[in-house]
Design an enzyme around this catalytic site. Structure first.
Site, PDB file in Angstrom:
ATOM      1  N   ASP A 352      35.713  44.367  40.218  1.00 46.80           N
ATOM      2  CA  ASP A 352      36.781  45.343  40.044  1.00 46.80           C
ATOM      3  C   ASP A 352      37.746  44.837  38.978  1.00 46.80           C
ATOM      4  OD1 ASP A 352      38.255  47.745  41.039  1.00 46.80           O
ATOM      5  OD2 ASP A 352      39.765  46.234  41.517  1.00 46.80           O
ATOM      6  N   GLU A 381      34.161  46.424  35.635  1.00 51.36           N
ATOM      7  CA  GLU A 381      34.989  47.308  34.821  1.00 51.36           C
ATOM      8  C   GLU A 381      35.557  46.482  33.669  1.00 51.36           C
ATOM      9  OE1 GLU A 381      37.030  50.556  37.624  1.00 51.36           O
ATOM     10  OE2 GLU A 381      37.526  48.514  38.221  1.00 51.36           O
TER      11      GLU A 381
END
Length: 668
Positions: A352, A381
């Site tokens: 994340d 990400e």
């Protein structure tokens, strides 16, 4: 002796902490980089029936206490043990009795202030809600046959097909036919069906053909009260509390520390037996709270970055950002990843807000997991919520992926080129018949690598390639975050009919599965799941988030299309070449007239494919499109929302018609 103030600033402000060493000589740390690094493992508790050893790294503490409890919540400590300072800032204590079934916390005194109880930074078993660590018999947590559990074979990362799911979403609805709804054990149940006897659960995943299940955060997170699960509290889980323990809300008994561990392993084991690997969503970039976090109560200031004025940095947009570049945070992350890979047999990790972490740490994690199994996949990400307090050229951002071989990032270029900008949900792009996104599609089709036919000044976000290899790009159109695909189509195309939704859903995923990146789909997309237009459903109820499995019946043609699309990719290596040079050699974009039409040829038996030249075309116009193709005799395998590798039709000549809002695939 009193410990001096620890000034929380790292940019232009000196960090000073004075501590007492074992020999009672003051030692000052003038920067976080000078804090001692604990040697060996970061394990904080070692149990035997004869004695239990406790260890806590807290180099700025002048006193540390260990508290022992009979239960995981409530009551007071029945014994307090004063820990002794040792090497590398680590405090130790030994209790010479059998502590099996007991619970414990630590409390450090720093600057004349007791920081508050914490299970430590590395608890591996906890009581309900994770406030106290637990002492358990680890042998009892292994399901039968666990020692023989094997990762399903994986020849290449180019063969990966990812299915992102949330435990509750996938099985909690009454239509799932699952007994252990919303639990780890839901993914161990075979033979479950919807009301029309169509497969659900793990059998549905096998039928669909995915290779990897990406589980939204499954570590112990803070936002759901495990004592009140009957209140239907929902969260995605991006609020870490204890990084190395499965969350109790997905277990059948959150009060028993061994239950969540055993059931998590049962889930992994069942998926492995079904031929599916398991990816865990990890959230090392921030914690649920800051001042009361396990990190801050153990070593104030160290695990988080600060701004020049001493306030907390917030690259995560969640109140803090961790400092992966500091040796002990880096060590913690590496050990945590290795722990899940070894103890729980996890096959991959999705990071994340990976852009909050530094490049060196991410490469160190890649190197570490390679010693366990080089087929373990890592992706994340390639961005942050806000600008982190660390040099941009040293962060694991999408633009720096060339410095992180073996790690992948999501392509928002492809996603938004297909669907429209995620920040403006009512604005469409290629699927909505709006011109301008074609080059962004091409960027994603080649896997974000350098390609002579990509004009980067026309790509929506990136002005150059960022992947060295196509397997460094995750190809997708939607995920848990933002609108799911069906809701996005409804928002950007008011008045869209069900037939158009179906056609455009299929078209979007055909782009994803014929791209050279790693394909990724959101759970339920294969049966046209929606979330009632909610784009940030992290705490919406089951009524919004749960998958209604009756949709597998009503949208059976879409499911069949996805299934056959996945089989097409698996059966034909031209769609997953895995090497940038091969993509540049074999993938050629075809000239087209007008906008909202993209076509390419996979030529010369690409990657040893049994098919000759393969033509792939995407038409998002509301009318049929004409495409000039090399003269030849072709077998059409995908047309007008249908796929059949045995052939749908024979195409000859130098021109082909592509029906409206659909894809065409044919081969010589």
């Amino acid at each position: 002796m009193k410990v001096s103030t620890n000034y929380l600033a790292i940019f232009g402000v000196t960090t000073v902490a004075t501590v007492m060493s074992c020999s009672s000589v003051k030692k000052e740390y003038t920067s976080f980089e000078l804090y001692p690094v604990r040697t060996g493992s970061l394990v904080e508790m070692e149990y035997t029936p004869e004695a239990t050893n406790f260890m806590l790294w807290s180099p700025t503490a002048d006193e540390v206490r260990l508290m022992l409890y009979e239960a995981g919540e409530g009551g007071h400590a029945y014994e307090t043990v004063r820990m002794q300072p040792g090497e590398d800032g680590t405090w130790t204590a030994t209790v010479n009795e059998d502590l099996l079934g007991k619970f414990y916390t630590f409390n450090a005194k720093i600057n004349d202030k007791w920081q508050g109880d914490t299970p430590g930074i590395n608890a591996r078993a906890v009581g309900v809600n994770g406030k106290r660590a637990a002492i358990i018999n680890w042998d009892s947590t292994n399901p039968e046959g666990w020692e023989n559990d094997q990762r399903p074979p994986l020849r290449s990362s180019a063969d990966i097909i990812i299915y992102e799911m949330h435990h509750r979403d996938f099985s909690v609805d009454s239509t799932s036919g699952v007994q252990n709804k919303g639990k780890y054990l839901a993914l161990t149940e075979h033979g479950t069906t919807n009301p029309d006897k169509l497969l659900t659960g793990i059998d549905h995943l096998v039928e669909l053909g995915v290779t990897h299940v990406h589980l939204l955060p499954s570590f112990d997170y803070a936002s759901v009260d495990e004592t009140k699960l009957d209140e239907n509290r929902y969260n995605w889980g991006y609020d870490p509390q204890n990084y190395n323990v499965p969350d109790g809300s997905y277990s059948t008994d959150p009060y028993k520390p061994d239950t969540r561990i055993r059931e998590f392993k049962q889930m992994v084991q069942a998926l492995h037996k079904a031929g599916i690997r398991v990816i865990m969503d990890v959230v090392y970039n921030h914690t649920f709270n800051t001042g009361d976090s396990n990190f801050e109560r153990t070593v104030p200031g160290y695990f988080y970055r600060q701004k020049a004025d001493g306030t907390w940095a917030d690259g995560s947009g969640c109140g803090n950002e961790t400092a992966s570049e500091r040796p002990m945070m880096r060590k913690f992350m590496i050990e945590s990843i290795l722990y899940w890979a070894k103890e729980y047999h996890i096959d991959g990790f999705r990071f994340d807000l990976m852009g909050v972490h530094d490049i060196e740490t991410m490469n160190a994690i890649r190197e570490a997991v390679d010693t366990v199994d080089p087929t373990i996949c890592l992706y994340g990400e390639g961005w942050a919520a806000q600008s982190p307090q660390y040099p941009a050229d040293s962060l694991a951002m999408k633009a720096n992926m060339s410095q992180m071989p073996g790690i992948a990032a999501f392509s928002d270029e492809l996603r938004d080129g297909i669907c429209g900008p995620v920040s403006a949900k009512h604005k469409g792009a290629f699927l909505a018949g709006i011109s301008g996104g074609e080059m962004s599609l091409k960027f994603g089709i080649v896997g974000a690598i350098k390609h002579p036919q990509i004009h980067y000044d026309s790509v929506n976000y990136s002005r150059k390639s960022w992947a060295e290899q196509p397997t460094q790009m995750i190809s997708y159109v939607s995920c848990h975050d933002g609108l799911c695909l069906i809701d996005r189509l409804k928002a950007s195309m008011p008045g869209i009919t069900h037939e158009q939704l179906s056609r455009l859903d299929k078209l979007a995923q055909t782009v994803v599965f014929t791209s050279q990146g790693i394909p990724f789909i959101y759970a339920g997309e294969e049966i046209m799941r929606d979330k009632q237009g909610v784009d940030n459903s992290y705490r919406s109820p089951d009524a919004v988030n749960a998958i209604d499995w009756r949709r597998k019946t009503t949208n059976g043609d879409v499911f069949t299309y996805y299934k056959r699309l996945i089989d097409l990719r698996k059966s034909h290596p031209a769609f997953r070449m895995g090497e940038a040079e091969m993509v540049r050699k074999h993938l050629e974009f075809l000239p087209v007239e007008g906008s909202n039409l993209v076509a390419f040829c996979l030529k010369d038996h690409a990657n040893g494919d049994s098919w000759g030249d393969i033509i792939v075309a995407f038409n998002s116009r509301t009318i049929p499109a004409r495409l000039a193709v090399p003269v030849g005799k072709y077998t059409v395998v995908c047309k007008d929302g249908m796929i059949d590798v045995r052939g749908l039709a024979i195409q000859t000549g130098s021109e082909v018609i592509i029906p409206a809002q659909s894809a065409l695939i044919m081969y010589k």
